[in-house]
Design an enzyme around this catalytic site. Structure first.
Site, PDB file in Angstrom:
ATOM      1  N   LYS A   1      -4.083  -2.899  -7.812  1.00 34.03           N
ATOM      2  CA  LYS A   1      -4.346  -1.473  -8.111  1.00 34.03           C
ATOM      3  C   LYS A   1      -5.356  -1.363  -9.256  1.00 34.03           C
ATOM      4  O   LYS A   1      -6.222  -2.222  -9.397  1.00 34.03           O
ATOM      5  CB  LYS A   1      -3.023  -0.750  -8.397  1.00 34.03           C
ATOM      6  CG  LYS A   1      -2.001  -0.994  -7.284  1.00 34.03           C
ATOM      7  CD  LYS A   1      -0.811  -0.084  -7.343  1.00 34.03           C
ATOM      8  CE  LYS A   1       0.120  -0.415  -6.183  1.00 34.03           C
ATOM      9  NZ  LYS A   1       1.289   0.469  -6.120  1.00 34.03           N
TER      10      LYS A   1
ATOM     11  N   GLU B   1      -1.039   5.692  -2.036  1.00 34.89           N
ATOM     12  CA  GLU B   1      -1.710   6.299  -3.194  1.00 34.89           C
ATOM     13  C   GLU B   1      -3.042   6.926  -2.788  1.00 34.89           C
ATOM     14  O   GLU B   1      -3.510   7.864  -3.430  1.00 34.89           O
ATOM     15  CB  GLU B   1      -1.867   5.250  -4.317  1.00 34.89           C
ATOM     16  CG  GLU B   1      -0.519   5.013  -5.001  1.00 34.89           C
ATOM     17  CD  GLU B   1      -0.300   3.618  -5.538  1.00 34.89           C
ATOM     18  OE1 GLU B   1      -1.273   2.878  -5.745  1.00 34.89           O
ATOM     19  OE2 GLU B   1       0.879   3.259  -5.752  1.00 34.89           O
TER      20      GLU B   1
ATOM     21  N   GLU C   1       5.314   0.586   3.838  1.00 38.25           N
ATOM     22  CA  GLU C   1       5.554   0.823   2.417  1.00 38.25           C
ATOM     23  C   GLU C   1       6.166   2.204   2.222  1.00 38.25           C
ATOM     24  O   GLU C   1       5.441   3.210   2.172  1.00 38.25           O
ATOM     25  CB  GLU C   1       4.229   0.762   1.645  1.00 38.25           C
ATOM     26  CG  GLU C   1       3.573  -0.595   1.674  1.00 38.25           C
ATOM     27  CD  GLU C   1       2.740  -0.829   0.418  1.00 38.25           C
ATOM     28  OE1 GLU C   1       3.011  -1.815  -0.275  1.00 38.25           O
ATOM     29  OE2 GLU C   1       1.864  -0.010   0.116  1.00 38.25           O
TER      30      GLU C   1
ATOM     31  N   GLY D   1       6.731   1.066  -6.739  1.00 41.32           N
ATOM     32  CA  GLY D   1       6.730   1.126  -8.195  1.00 41.32           C
ATOM     33  C   GLY D   1       7.970   1.742  -8.817  1.00 41.32           C
ATOM     34  O   GLY D   1       7.982   2.062 -10.005  1.00 41.32           O
TER      35      GLY D   1
ATOM     36  N   SER E   1       8.324  -2.355  -4.393  1.00 37.94           N
ATOM     37  CA  SER E   1       9.281  -2.945  -5.336  1.00 37.94           C
ATOM     38  C   SER E   1       9.806  -4.318  -4.931  1.00 37.94           C
ATOM     39  O   SER E   1      10.948  -4.663  -5.216  1.00 37.94           O
ATOM     40  CB  SER E   1      10.445  -1.979  -5.595  1.00 37.94           C
ATOM     41  OG  SER E   1       9.975  -0.816  -6.258  1.00 37.94           O
TER      42      SER E   1
ATOM     43  N   GLY F   1       3.254  -4.273  -8.571  1.00 39.70           N
ATOM     44  CA  GLY F   1       3.557  -4.676  -9.942  1.00 39.70           C
ATOM     45  C   GLY F   1       3.801  -6.164 -10.129  1.00 39.70           C
ATOM     46  O   GLY F   1       3.279  -6.781 -11.073  1.00 39.70           O
TER      47      GLY F   1
ATOM     48  N   ASN G   1      -1.608  -6.501  -4.521  1.00 43.26           N
ATOM     49  CA  ASN G   1      -2.423  -5.291  -4.719  1.00 43.26           C
ATOM     50  C   ASN G   1      -2.405  -4.982  -6.207  1.00 43.26           C
ATOM     51  O   ASN G   1      -1.432  -4.436  -6.708  1.00 43.26           O
ATOM     52  CB  ASN G   1      -1.816  -4.155  -3.882  1.00 43.26           C
ATOM     53  CG  ASN G   1      -2.497  -2.820  -4.131  1.00 43.26           C
ATOM     54  OD1 ASN G   1      -3.556  -2.757  -4.767  1.00 43.26           O
ATOM     55  ND2 ASN G   1      -1.899  -1.751  -3.616  1.00 43.26           N
TER      56      ASN G   1
ATOM     57  N   HIS H   1      -3.382   3.211   2.023  1.00 46.34           N
ATOM     58  CA  HIS H   1      -2.271   3.069   1.067  1.00 46.34           C
ATOM     59  C   HIS H   1      -1.750   4.451   0.684  1.00 46.34           C
ATOM     60  O   HIS H   1      -2.518   5.409   0.616  1.00 46.34           O
ATOM     61  CB  HIS H   1      -2.757   2.306  -0.168  1.00 46.34           C
ATOM     62  CG  HIS H   1      -1.648   1.922  -1.103  1.00 46.34           C
ATOM     63  ND1 HIS H   1      -1.110   2.812  -2.008  1.00 46.34           N
ATOM     64  CD2 HIS H   1      -0.951   0.768  -1.246  1.00 46.34           C
ATOM     65  CE1 HIS H   1      -0.130   2.202  -2.668  1.00 46.34           C
ATOM     66  NE2 HIS H   1      -0.016   0.963  -2.223  1.00 46.34           N
TER      67      HIS H   1
HETATM   68  P1  PGA Z   1       4.991  -2.164  -5.974  1.00 49.74           P
HETATM   69  O1  PGA Z   1       3.712  -1.624  -5.150  1.00 49.74           O
HETATM   70  O2  PGA Z   1       5.227  -3.567  -5.546  1.00 49.74           O
HETATM   71  O3  PGA Z   1       4.572  -2.042  -7.413  1.00 49.74           O
HETATM   72  O4  PGA Z   1       6.137  -1.267  -5.632  1.00 49.74           O
HETATM   73  C1  PGA Z   1       3.511  -1.965  -3.818  1.00 49.74           C
HETATM   74  C2  PGA Z   1       2.264  -1.322  -3.283  1.00 49.74           C
HETATM   75  O5  PGA Z   1       1.977  -0.172  -3.617  1.00 49.74           O
HETATM   76  O6  PGA Z   1       1.506  -1.945  -2.498  1.00 49.74           O
END
Ligand code: PGA
Length: 244
Positions: free
Chosen positions: A13, A100, A168, A174, A206, A228, A11, A98
């Site tokens: 983003k 977010e 998640e 993140g 993460s 990330g 992802n 998601h």
């Molecule tokens: P992250 O994000 O690996 O940066 O923690 C995961 C996600 O939001 O899908």
């Protein structure tokens, strides 16, 4: 019952302009063509790059996905993108619900459910995200929150080829923090009991090349949704390699 093949999904983003997006996609395609990964692989670039990334990964076996979609097939929704448009641009997956979107855009379970239905209408596989906040985890309600989100956002008629669940935890996204293996296993087991047999459950939050092998070895973890660490080809590839 066939074993569930793991899925490693990136992802991106709101990251990447044309040069870095194409370099990343191109490097993944070269690696995938050189040696077939031991898992299914998917990249979900920002909407501006979907088409170009699609060309860059063509023939590599890596799938293409969107990060969100509108529930309607078309219409006066300035700035939005429909599931049909994603399909037309070469996508086979779309991420829905998601955290977010839920937390920064106020999306509800009902919104996520309508988007899953939109994905199916367009012929896409939806990746439906669920996850608790830090407060909910500390209050001991992580399992009930995740199962509640699942009940509210998974439409009837879900099948393993049309839906993937992603657990998640909001506080792990993140942050460099991850739940214990036992905590991940407990959520995945609870979700497993509520979904059709054979459906994949990804863990996200993460995941990196160092912790991937341990996380991917947990029972009922069928892959990862990677933020990330999906922005560096070497890291993303190392996570996919951890499926071996
Ligand atoms: P992250 O994000 O690996 O940066 O923690 C995961 C996600 O939001 O899908």
């Amino acid at each position: 019952m066939a074993a569930r093949r793991k899925l490693i999904a990136g992802n991106w983003k709101m990251n990447g302009e044309r040069a870095d997006g194409l370099a990343l996609a191109g490097e993944l395609a070269v690696r995938a063509k050189a040696s077939a990964p031991a898992c299914d692989m998917l990249v979900c670039p920002p909407a501006t790059l979907i088409f170009a990334v699609g060309f860059a990964i063509a023939g590599s076996g890596i799938a293409l996905g969107g990060q969100d979609c509108h529930a309607a097939p078309k219409g006066a929704f300035t700035g939005d993108i429909s599931a049909e448009m994603l399909k037309d641009a070469g996508c086979s997956y779309v991420i829905v619900g998601h955290s977010e979107r839920r937390h920064l855009r106020g999306e509800t379970d009902a919104d996520a459910r309508a988007k899953v239905e939109a994905a199916w209408r367009a012929g896409l596989t939806a990746i439906l995200c669920v996850g608790e906040t830090k407060g909910e985890r500390e209050a001991g309600s992580a399992v009930s929150v995740c199962c509640g989100q699942l009940a509210g956002s998974m439409p009837d008629g879900a099948t393993p080829d049309k839906l993937v669940i992603a657990y998640e935890p909001v506080w792990a996204i993140g942050t460099g923090l991850t739940p214990t293996s036992a905590d991940i296993e407990a959520i995945h087991k609870a979700v497993r009991a509520k979904i059709p047999e054979g459906m994949r459950i990804l863990y996200g939050g993460s995941v990196n090349p160092k912790n991937a092998a341990d996380i991917l070895a947990i029972e009922d973890v069928d892959g990862g949704l990677i933020g990330g660490a999906s922005l560096k080809a070497g890291d993303f590839w190392a996570i996919a390699d951890a499926c071996r």
